[in-house]
Design an enzyme around this catalytic site. Structure first.
Site, PDB file in Angstrom:
ATOM      1  N   THR A 382       0.786  -1.239   0.000  1.00 56.88           N
ATOM      2  CA  THR A 382       0.000   0.000   0.000  1.00 56.88           C
ATOM      3  C   THR A 382       0.821   1.295   0.000  1.00 56.88           C
ATOM      4  O   THR A 382       1.956   1.326   0.447  1.00 56.88           O
ATOM      5  CB  THR A 382      -1.001   0.002   1.185  1.00 56.88           C
ATOM      6  N   GLY A 475      -0.997  -2.265   5.989  1.00 58.87           N
ATOM      7  CA  GLY A 475      -1.997  -3.236   6.463  1.00 58.87           C
ATOM      8  C   GLY A 475      -2.803  -2.663   7.617  1.00 58.87           C
ATOM      9  O   GLY A 475      -3.131  -1.477   7.619  1.00 58.87           O
TER      10      GLY A 475
HETATM   11  N1  GLY Z   1      -4.678  -4.383   1.161  1.00 59.07           N
HETATM   12  C1  GLY Z   1      -4.561  -3.401   2.149  1.00 59.07           C
HETATM   13  C2  GLY Z   1      -5.860  -2.916   2.653  1.00 59.07           C
HETATM   14  O1  GLY Z   1      -6.751  -2.735   1.857  1.00 59.07           O
HETATM   15  O2  GLY Z   1      -6.038  -2.732   3.816  1.00 59.07           O
END
Ligand code: GLY
Length: 571
Positions: A382, A475
């Site tokens: 991210t 995350g």
């Molecule tokens: N894949 C990271 C989130 O959407 O939290």
């Protein structure tokens, strides 16, 4: 003589009678009076600033930054992924763009289970079954069309240039390149797919050295095609054909129709109050807004100045345990599970904040069952960028391909990294995990559903206009890091450069541990341990990274988290 006295007085007062601006002391922070961009790669912030200097607004700059991040942070986000953009145009209502990935029509939970009904390790993480229908291109081009002022070609130009000329590999990218090698081996990535990613992002099968130049000519070609033809070339044209062919050739479930049918969803932000500021957060399919608003409202009930810094960490840990337990119990895609809406409303109600606060016992924490009964997944990819301009337009956007380099699948011949967002779904709910806990049924994979996210683009408003734009990557630690950056600025009066760097904790209720950064205040760690928390060091590789822009008086302050190495830009 009179003129000299006036100048002397002005000098003593700081400048022309106004209080002197607060000083930015760290290299990862800047201040200005016009417009600032904070992205987690210096060249992406610069791309946004270039567009601002050419007369673009915050949304033009955000879109330019987003495409530049797709070039420089392909391990984190890009055209093969998705995201959420929270936009507040000056003088107008705020809006949320949801361009999160969707489960393809051919996906189903059973496909991820073996003959014995056990979850097949790695299938939601690596390879073509991990890929959700990407929303990024439709999302950012929707933002540009509705809220921007410049052409597609203009805002994409810096990214195309970067992809052609190349940029130097930094520590974050090198670390994620190492992950390509180890994960491809661990999950036995198909050889043809491995060869494609290795050709693009490795040098003789190994990670690049820090400082090596990485050029992305194939990706530059893809960007040029989109700049010229628009999103249809991605969703219904030759780029889409390459995506679907890559997935289907390796036996995956995505179809041309899945891509063609993908739509951006325009949503209302969640709203709450904290220290007299209106907080706007990301609604489902993210859990980010619900958790951020819930925790801020719990903290808001403590009179200003009544908590020392260590006590604040203790209260924060309890508030996070409640929020993450609530998240795991009931959140998912509200368009598929309408009950989610009611549960989110409850999570962000002041009544719930009062209940959580009332349950707090000074010097004590409780076992997991006290807070809830389900479990949570983990990830660490991210990217986030925040932009504010002089006119008062603001953007907080978080985008992702999920974990490093997503599924490790590149759409053949395009340089596009395809996400592994399907790993944000649950596969089974009927078997307890190693903690003896169950998953919420509402986040089980099903065609067309968008997986639950932690992404937390957040805006704080005063008198209807934005004073702070924040968010992060990492995350579930996105939620705790975004919260702590906001609190350090609003409650403890730090400027963004100090606020984003400040030592943080993370408690996601399950597992029942508190993760503490090495730089955490020792007194806070001691108090948490005395309260019964199991405090463990958070490895540097799992630290979250926040990017913040803040308006104080008539100046803007921006900072990029030193943990990821970004730098803000603008003036
Ligand atoms: N894949 C990271 C989130 O959407 O939290």
């Amino acid at each position: 003589m009179k003129r000299f006295s006036i100048l002397l007085l002005a000098a003593m007062l700081g400048c022309a009678g106004a209080p002197s601006p607060a000083k930015v002391s760290k290299s990862w922070g800047i201040s200005g009076t016009e417009a600032l961009v904070a992205a987690d790669h210096a060249l992406a912030s610069k791309a946004g600033a270039e567009i601002l200097a050419k007369g673009g607004n915050a949304v033009d700059a955000a879109v330019a930054t987003s495409f530049a991040l797709a070039v420089t942070r392909p391990q984190s986000a890009g055209l093969g992924g998705g995201g959420f953009m929270l936009i507040k145009p000056a003088g107008k209502k705020a809006v949320v763009l949801d361009y999160r990935e969707e489960a393809p029509s051919g996906s189903r939970a059973a496909a991820y289970l073996d003959d014995k009904g056990e979850v097949i390790k790695g299938k939601t993480q690596t390879g073509v079954w991990a890929v959700g229908v990407p929303g990024h291109v439709r999302g950012v081009l929707h933002a540009l069309r509705e809220y921007g002022s410049m052409s597609r070609a203009d805002v994409m130009a810096p990214a195309i240039r970067l992809a052609e000329k190349g940029f130097s590999v930094d520590a974050h990218m090198q670390r994620s390149m190492r992950n390509i090698v180890s994960r491809a081996k661990k999950h036995a990535l198909d050889k043809a797919l491995y060869d494609e990613i290795a050709r693009t992002f490795l040098k003789d099968g190994k990670p690049y050295e820090i400082g090596d130049i990485l050029r992305r000519p194939q990706f530059a070609k893809t960007l040029r095609l989109i700049a010229k033809k628009g999103e249809s070339v991605f969703y219904e044209g030759e780029i889409g054909e390459a995506i679907v062919a890559t997935i289907q050739d390796a036996g995956g479930p995505m179809t041309k129709k899945d891509l063609a049918q993908y739509r951006v969803k325009v949503r209302e932000p969640l709203r709450g109050m904290y220290r007299g500021y209106e907080v706007l957060g990301m609604p489902p399919p993210s859990s980010g807004g619900a958790c951020v608003v819930q925790v801020l409202q719990v903290l808001d009930g403590y009179p200003r100045g009544s908590l020392s810094l260590p006590e604040y960490y203790a209260v924060l840990a309890e508030a996070m345990k409640h929020a993450f337990a609530d998240r795991a119990a009931s959140l998912g895609d509200a368009d598929v599970h309408p009950g989610v809406k009611k549960d989110v409303a409850q999570m962000i109600s002041t009544v719930h904040a009062d209940t959580v606060r009332a349950a707090f016992v000074k010097g004590k924490t409780f076992p997991p069952k006290h807070y809830g009964l389900t479990a949570l997944k983990d990830d660490h990819g991210t990217t986030h960028y925040s932009v504010m301009d002089k006119a008062g337009n603001a953007v907080a956007a978080t985008e992702t391909v999920n974990t490093y380099f997503g599924s490790l699948v590149l759409a053949s011949g395009t340089g596009i990294v395809l996400n592994n967002e399907l790993d944000d779904f649950s596969i089974r709910t009927d078997v307890a995990n190693v903690f003896g806990l169950m998953m919420s049924k509402r986040n089980v994979i099903r065609p067309g559903q968008r997986p639950l996210s932690s992404m937390s683009p957040t805006l704080l408003l005063k008198n209807g206009e934005v004073v702070l734009a924040a968010g992060g990557s990492g995350g579930p630690r996105i939620i705790s890091a975004t919260l702590q950056a906001i609190v350090q600025i609003i409650e403890f009066g730090r400027l963004p450069d100090e606020a984003v760097a400040f030592g943080r904790i993370h408690h996601q209720w399950s597992p029942n541990k508190i993760y503490a950064e090495k730089r955490l205040l020792p007194e806070a760690r001691t108090l948490l341990e005395k309260s019964g928390h199991v405090v463990v060091d958070l490895p540097e590789t799992r630290e979250a990274a926040t990017q913040v822009v803040y308006r104080k008086g008539n100046r803007l302050y921006a900072a990029c988290d030193p943990r990821k190495g970004g730098k803000p830009a603008g003036r």
